[in-house]
Design an enzyme around this catalytic site. Structure first.
Site, mmCIF file in Angstrom:
data_model
loop_
_atom_site.group_PDB
_atom_site.id
_atom_site.type_symbol
_atom_site.label_atom_id
_atom_site.label_comp_id
_atom_site.label_asym_id
_atom_site.label_seq_id
_atom_site.Cartn_x
_atom_site.Cartn_y
_atom_site.Cartn_z
ATOM 1 N N ALA A 31 85.631 154.438 107.621
ATOM 2 C CA ALA A 31 85.067 153.618 106.546
ATOM 3 C C ALA A 31 84.128 152.529 107.044
ATOM 4 O O ALA A 31 83.166 152.155 106.373
ATOM 5 C CB ALA A 31 86.196 152.989 105.731
ATOM 6 N N ILE A 112 84.110 159.953 102.270
ATOM 7 C CA ILE A 112 83.846 160.903 101.185
ATOM 8 C C ILE A 112 82.453 160.717 100.601
ATOM 9 O O ILE A 112 82.078 161.429 99.670
ATOM 10 C CB ILE A 112 84.917 160.798 100.071
ATOM 11 C CG1 ILE A 112 85.007 159.371 99.518
ATOM 12 C CG2 ILE A 112 86.272 161.261 100.601
ATOM 13 C CD1 ILE A 112 86.010 159.223 98.366
ATOM 14 N N HIS A 128 87.947 164.594 104.375
ATOM 15 C CA HIS A 128 88.559 164.224 103.099
ATOM 16 C C HIS A 128 87.723 164.623 101.892
ATOM 17 O O HIS A 128 87.917 164.094 100.806
ATOM 18 C CB HIS A 128 88.823 162.708 103.083
ATOM 19 C CG HIS A 128 89.795 162.278 104.128
ATOM 20 N ND1 HIS A 128 89.743 161.056 104.772
ATOM 21 C CD2 HIS A 128 90.864 162.933 104.660
ATOM 22 C CE1 HIS A 128 90.738 160.980 105.651
ATOM 23 N NE2 HIS A 128 91.426 162.101 105.601
ATOM 24 N N CYS A 159 86.980 173.862 79.013
ATOM 25 C CA CYS A 159 88.211 174.599 78.728
ATOM 26 C C CYS A 159 89.358 173.664 78.357
ATOM 27 O O CYS A 159 90.438 174.123 77.986
ATOM 28 C CB CYS A 159 88.611 175.460 79.923
ATOM 29 S SG CYS A 159 89.373 174.555 81.291
#
Length: 249
Positions: A31, A112, A128, A159
């Site tokens: 990070a 991410i 990740h 859906c």
């Protein structure tokens, strides 16, 4: 190089030589790599670990929260994990340049975001997952990166199923194919450089433990529990240190 005292200059020169001498180098980023792009790390003043006094940070980004309290999950996800305006910083571009020069063979990231790829890195293993992919948990239909950000409440598929991000949440394991690729890259490496990771997350620390040998280098703003095992440790601003590796002597 004027940003550094003599010791840090020496450290950077040592790492330059390691990069040149290594025929297989892997970088592992965490990070701290993206904080200069405006994305807080988990334990920073605006990070995941400071978001709520009511719930644990692990719970808020867990599979359990997604299933049991999806509205709470997505409220936290939109405010704490989505940074659509973030841009690659100087560190990201430096790693892309080092790869272009043939000095990095694989880049493993815990992040991410897709800032490495946007900066030009090509060989990226995303442990990740990524916020740019979303899919329905019922039918598997995929949705574009901005779908969750542009909805409110619980995002639903046509859906009726919940659309979730394709990221690894607490309570979920890294997909076997991805973990195996990272494990093999670490095992085959002769030089591993960890950047911006506290190595507190088991996935990252386990990858370091797979390192096959050679030299281990850690670059981070603060000490980590793995510093004592490293051949070289450089503490400082990542977006200053990495570009210095690309500079000519």
């Amino acid at each position: 190089m004027s940003l550094y005292n003599a010791d840090k200059k020496d450290d950077i020169e040592k790492l330059k030589r390691m990069l040149i001498d290594s025929d297989n180098t892997v970088f592992l980023t965490g990070a701290g790599m993206s904080t200069d792009s405006g994305i807080p790390d988990f334990r920073g003043s605006r990070g995941i670990y400071t978001v709520s006094e009511e719930d644990s940070p692990e719970y808020l980004i867990s599979r359990e929260c997604l299933i049991c309290e999806p509205e709470k999950f997505f409220e936290n996800y939109r405010t704490k994990l989505l940074y659509p305006d973030a841009e690659p910083n100087r560190g990201h571009y430096a790693l892309a340049e080092l790869e272009k020069q043939g000095l990095i063979q694989e880049l493993i990231t815990q992040n991410i975001d897709t800032l490495h790829e946007r900066a030009g890195s090509r060989n990226v293993i995303k442990l990740h997952g990524t916020t740019l992919r979303n899919y329905c948990i019922r039918c598997g239909k995929e949705y574009p990166d901005k779908f969750i950000a542009q909805t409110t409440g619980i995002p639903h598929c046509s859906c009726g199923g919940i659309v979730r991000p394709d990221v690894v949440l607490y309570g979920e394991g890294v997909p076997e194919k991805i973990y195996t690729a990272a494990e093999n890259a670490a095992y085959d490496a002769r030089l591993m450089v960890v950047v911006g990771s506290s190595l507190a997350v088991n996935t990252a620390s386990s990858i370091v433990r797979c390192f096959g040998g050679g030299h281990l280098v850690i670059i981070n703003r603060t000490p980590t529990s793995y510093d004592r095992y490293a051949d070289l440790v450089i503490h400082g601003e990542i977006s200053d240190i990495l570009p210095a590796l690309c500079e000519d002597d």
